[in-house]
Design a protein around this motif. Structure first.
Motif, short mmCIF file in Angstrom:
data_model
loop_
_atom_site.label_atom_id
_atom_site.label_comp_id
_atom_site.label_asym_id
_atom_site.label_seq_id
_atom_site.Cartn_x
_atom_site.Cartn_y
_atom_site.Cartn_z
N CYS A 102 0.83 -1.19 0.00
CA CYS A 102 0.00 0.00 0.00
C CYS A 102 0.88 1.25 0.00
N SER A 103 0.26 2.35 -0.25
CA SER A 103 0.96 3.63 -0.25
C SER A 103 0.19 4.62 0.60
N TRP A 104 0.93 5.59 1.16
CA TRP A 104 0.30 6.68 1.89
C TRP A 104 0.01 7.86 0.96
N SER A 105 0.36 7.75 -0.29
CA SER A 105 0.10 8.81 -1.25
C SER A 105 -1.25 8.61 -1.93
N GLY A 106 -2.13 9.56 -1.81
CA GLY A 106 -3.44 9.44 -2.42
C GLY A 106 -3.38 9.32 -3.93
N GLY A 107 -2.39 9.93 -4.54
CA GLY A 107 -2.25 9.89 -5.99
C GLY A 107 -1.94 8.51 -6.54
N TRP A 108 -1.53 7.61 -5.67
CA TRP A 108 -1.18 6.24 -6.09
C TRP A 108 -2.43 5.40 -6.35
N TYR A 109 -3.56 5.77 -5.73
CA TYR A 109 -4.79 5.00 -5.83
C TYR A 109 -5.63 5.46 -7.02
N SER A 110 -6.17 4.51 -7.75
CA SER A 110 -6.98 4.84 -8.91
C SER A 110 -8.47 4.63 -8.68
N ASN A 111 -8.84 4.08 -7.54
CA ASN A 111 -10.25 3.82 -7.24
C ASN A 111 -10.62 4.53 -5.94
N TRP A 112 -11.66 5.34 -5.98
CA TRP A 112 -12.08 6.13 -4.83
C TRP A 112 -13.60 6.08 -4.68
N GLY A 113 -14.02 6.16 -3.42
CA GLY A 113 -15.43 6.33 -3.15
C GLY A 113 -15.79 7.81 -3.14
N GLN A 114 -17.06 8.09 -2.87
CA GLN A 114 -17.54 9.47 -2.91
C GLN A 114 -17.36 10.18 -1.58
N GLY A 115 -17.07 9.45 -0.53
CA GLY A 115 -16.82 10.04 0.78
C GLY A 115 -18.01 10.01 1.70
N THR A 116 -17.73 10.03 2.99
CA THR A 116 -18.76 10.12 4.02
C THR A 116 -18.25 11.08 5.10
N GLN A 117 -19.12 11.98 5.54
CA GLN A 117 -18.72 13.05 6.45
C GLN A 117 -18.74 12.57 7.90
N VAL A 118 -17.68 12.88 8.62
CA VAL A 118 -17.60 12.63 10.06
C VAL A 118 -17.39 13.96 10.75
N THR A 119 -18.26 14.26 11.70
CA THR A 119 -18.17 15.50 12.46
C THR A 119 -18.14 15.16 13.94
N VAL A 120 -17.10 15.62 14.63
CA VAL A 120 -16.93 15.36 16.05
C VAL A 120 -16.99 16.69 16.79
N SER A 121 -17.92 16.81 17.69
CA SER A 121 -18.09 18.05 18.44
C SER A 121 -17.48 17.90 19.84
N SER A 122 -17.01 19.03 20.35
CA SER A 122 -16.37 19.01 21.68
C SER A 122 -17.38 19.22 22.79
#
Length: 122
Positions: A102-122
């Motif tokens: 695996c790589s820590w570089s996002g540019g190395w990956y060619s397959n991505w999802g659309q994302g899901t939002q995480v919000t943490v309140s204090s």
């Protein structure tokens, strides 16, 4: 190519937990799977990786709190997030690439999802 669909995001108070899921359109046994996140105004950063041989690695900021895993029967990647902090607030994305490592570089990956939002309140 593999289609990835994330789910499980939401709003939680600091100290709480969430489990993110990433459903893959095909078996991921040949893929490196990873979770990335991006907060507003910040660069995308790697959170956790899982190789095809089930080796896991984590960003220092989440070690001991987050766990990456996968269900090979359901073709689902997970990210269990415990002891959440406000600084964990971000859009979380899963990514996949056919590779042994695996790589820590996002540019190395060619397959991505659309994302899901995480919000943490204090």
């Amino acid at each position: 190519q593999v289609q990835l669909v994330e789910s499980g995001g939401g709003s939680v108070q600091a100290g709480g937990s969430l489990r993110l899921s990433c459903a893959a359109s095909r078996p991921s046994n040949k893929y490196c799977m990873a979770w990335f996140r991006q907060a507003p105004g910040r660069e995308r950063e790697g959170v956790a990786t899982l190789t095809r041989n089930d080796y896991t690695d984590y960003a220092d900021s989440v070690k001991g709190r987050f766990t990456i895993s996968k269900d090979n029967v359901k073709n689902v990647l997970y990210l269990q997030m415990n002891s959440l902090k406000p600084e964990d607030t971000a859009m979380y994305y899963c990514a996949a690439e056919v590779a042994f490592g695996c790589s820590w570089s996002g540019g190395w990956y060619s397959n991505w999802g659309q994302g899901t939002q995480v919000t943490v309140s204090s």
